[in-house]
Design an enzyme around this catalytic site. Structure first.
Site, PDB file in Angstrom:
ATOM      1  N   LYS A  16       0.826  -1.219   0.000  1.00 48.00           N
ATOM      2  CA  LYS A  16       0.000   0.000   0.000  1.00 48.00           C
ATOM      3  C   LYS A  16       0.854   1.261   0.000  1.00 48.00           C
ATOM      4  O   LYS A  16       0.595   2.192  -0.763  1.00 48.00           O
ATOM      5  CB  LYS A  16      -0.933   0.029   1.223  1.00 48.00           C
ATOM      6  CG  LYS A  16      -2.035  -0.982   1.234  1.00 48.00           C
ATOM      7  CD  LYS A  16      -3.021  -0.725   2.366  1.00 48.00           C
ATOM      8  CE  LYS A  16      -2.387  -0.674   3.740  1.00 48.00           C
ATOM      9  NZ  LYS A  16      -1.734  -1.946   4.139  1.00 48.00           N
ATOM     10  N   THR A  17       1.849   1.298   0.872  1.00 49.33           N
ATOM     11  CA  THR A  17       2.662   2.511   0.995  1.00 49.33           C
ATOM     12  C   THR A  17       3.468   2.746  -0.275  1.00 49.33           C
ATOM     13  O   THR A  17       3.597   3.890  -0.738  1.00 49.33           O
ATOM     14  CB  THR A  17       3.597   2.411   2.210  1.00 49.33           C
ATOM     15  OG1 THR A  17       2.806   2.227   3.395  1.00 49.33           O
ATOM     16  CG2 THR A  17       4.427   3.672   2.355  1.00 49.33           C
ATOM     17  N   LYS A  38      -1.567   8.812   5.922  1.00 46.38           N
ATOM     18  CA  LYS A  38      -1.637   7.521   6.605  1.00 46.38           C
ATOM     19  C   LYS A  38      -2.269   7.791   7.964  1.00 46.38           C
ATOM     20  O   LYS A  38      -1.585   7.970   8.967  1.00 46.38           O
ATOM     21  CB  LYS A  38      -0.234   6.926   6.755  1.00 46.38           C
ATOM     22  CG  LYS A  38      -0.170   5.626   7.531  1.00 46.38           C
ATOM     23  CD  LYS A  38      -0.499   4.437   6.686  1.00 46.38           C
ATOM     24  CE  LYS A  38      -0.261   3.136   7.447  1.00 46.38           C
ATOM     25  NZ  LYS A  38      -0.608   1.940   6.656  1.00 46.38           N
ATOM     26  N   ASP A  52       6.266   3.646   7.251  1.00 51.31           N
ATOM     27  CA  ASP A  52       5.300   4.012   6.209  1.00 51.31           C
ATOM     28  C   ASP A  52       5.092   5.520   6.163  1.00 51.31           C
ATOM     29  O   ASP A  52       5.054   6.128   5.089  1.00 51.31           O
ATOM     30  CB  ASP A  52       3.952   3.325   6.459  1.00 51.31           C
ATOM     31  CG  ASP A  52       4.023   1.821   6.266  1.00 51.31           C
ATOM     32  OD1 ASP A  52       5.006   1.347   5.662  1.00 51.31           O
ATOM     33  OD2 ASP A  52       3.098   1.114   6.723  1.00 51.31           O
ATOM     34  N   GLY A 111      -5.033   2.999   3.978  1.00 49.98           N
ATOM     35  CA  GLY A 111      -5.615   2.272   5.091  1.00 49.98           C
ATOM     36  C   GLY A 111      -4.547   1.577   5.924  1.00 49.98           C
ATOM     37  O   GLY A 111      -3.348   1.862   5.813  1.00 49.98           O
ATOM     38  N   VAL A 112      -4.991   0.632   6.747  1.00 52.43           N
ATOM     39  CA  VAL A 112      -4.060  -0.115   7.587  1.00 52.43           C
ATOM     40  C   VAL A 112      -4.441  -1.591   7.490  1.00 52.43           C
ATOM     41  O   VAL A 112      -5.596  -1.962   7.705  1.00 52.43           O
ATOM     42  CB  VAL A 112      -4.091   0.402   9.046  1.00 52.43           C
ATOM     43  CG1 VAL A 112      -5.488   0.394   9.609  1.00 52.43           C
ATOM     44  CG2 VAL A 112      -3.132  -0.364   9.928  1.00 52.43           C
TER      45      VAL A 112
END
Length: 214
Positions: A16-17, A38, A52, A111-112
């Site tokens: 994602k990052t 983030k 991140d 997101g996470v």
């Protein structure tokens, strides 16, 4: 009209990052007023930094973590556990409000973990997404063993929410993952909605969201 993009994934470490950082660099270079954030991050080093967040700050030539992050917890665990370890509970309304107040014309919201990760008791990442109905959804798939199952489960969840992704980015996070790109693409393509862009990100490639085909 402001554009909000929620970037989720099939699992943690899917990329994602990497995708978010590449996207915000590309958008900014093309003249778009873009910001990557983030809002929830878990896992801090001895200096209180999260890798991140540091990557997203570097991608935007920023230095203040507060500009792109709302909740940061030391424990590298699900946010509900990491927050509880510090005697904190993530406030859903405050989190959504913080995301909606970001000033950029285009905001990339990373997101996470995956959609079913708990942010607090009874409140998941999928609920966070549901609370922001105007967000476009991008799904990052870490291409490795198990990726097809994880991708189809995530797509099924998004479809049940009425939030089919606008883009699915297949990511080879390591050189060894390259061989999974095409098998995963072929397996999930029949389950993608009309108009969904399917991108293949080879190991080391920087994600550019502007071309329609990669």
């Amino acid at each position: 009209m402001k554009r909000r993009i929620f970037i989720t994934a099939t699992d943690t470490d899917a990329g994602k990052t990497w995708v978010t950082a590449g996207a915000v660099r590309s958008l900014a270079a093309s003249g778009v007023d873009a910001r990557a954030v983030k809002p929830v991050a878990c896992g801090l080093d001895a200096d209180g930094r999260n890798e991140d967040i540091e990557a997203l700050l570097a991608a935007q030539n920023l230095h203040d973590a507060d500009l792109i992050s709302f909740y940061r917890f030391a424990l590298p665990a699900a946010p509900s556990l990491a927050a509880a370890a510090e005697g904190v509970e993530i406030n859903a309304e405050q989190l959504v409000s913080w995301c909606e107040r970001r000033p950029a014309d285009t905001c990339l919201i990373e997101g996470v973990g995956g959609l079913m990760v708990p942010l607090s008791d009874g409140w998941l990442v999928s609920d966070w997404l549901a609370a922001m109905p105007d967000c476009e959804v991008w799904l990052v798939v870490g291409c490795r063993l198990g990726a097809i199952n994880h991708a189809l489960l995530t797509l099924d969840k998004l479809n049940s929410m009425g939030r089919s992704p606008a883009r699915v980015i297949l990511n080879a996070a390591s050189a060894g993952d390259e061989s999974w790109l095409e098998p995963v693409a072929q397996a999930i393509a029949p389950f993608l909605g009309a108009g969904c862009l399917l991108h293949r990100l080879h190991h080391g490639d920087v994600y550019d969201p502007l071309p329609r085909q990669q």
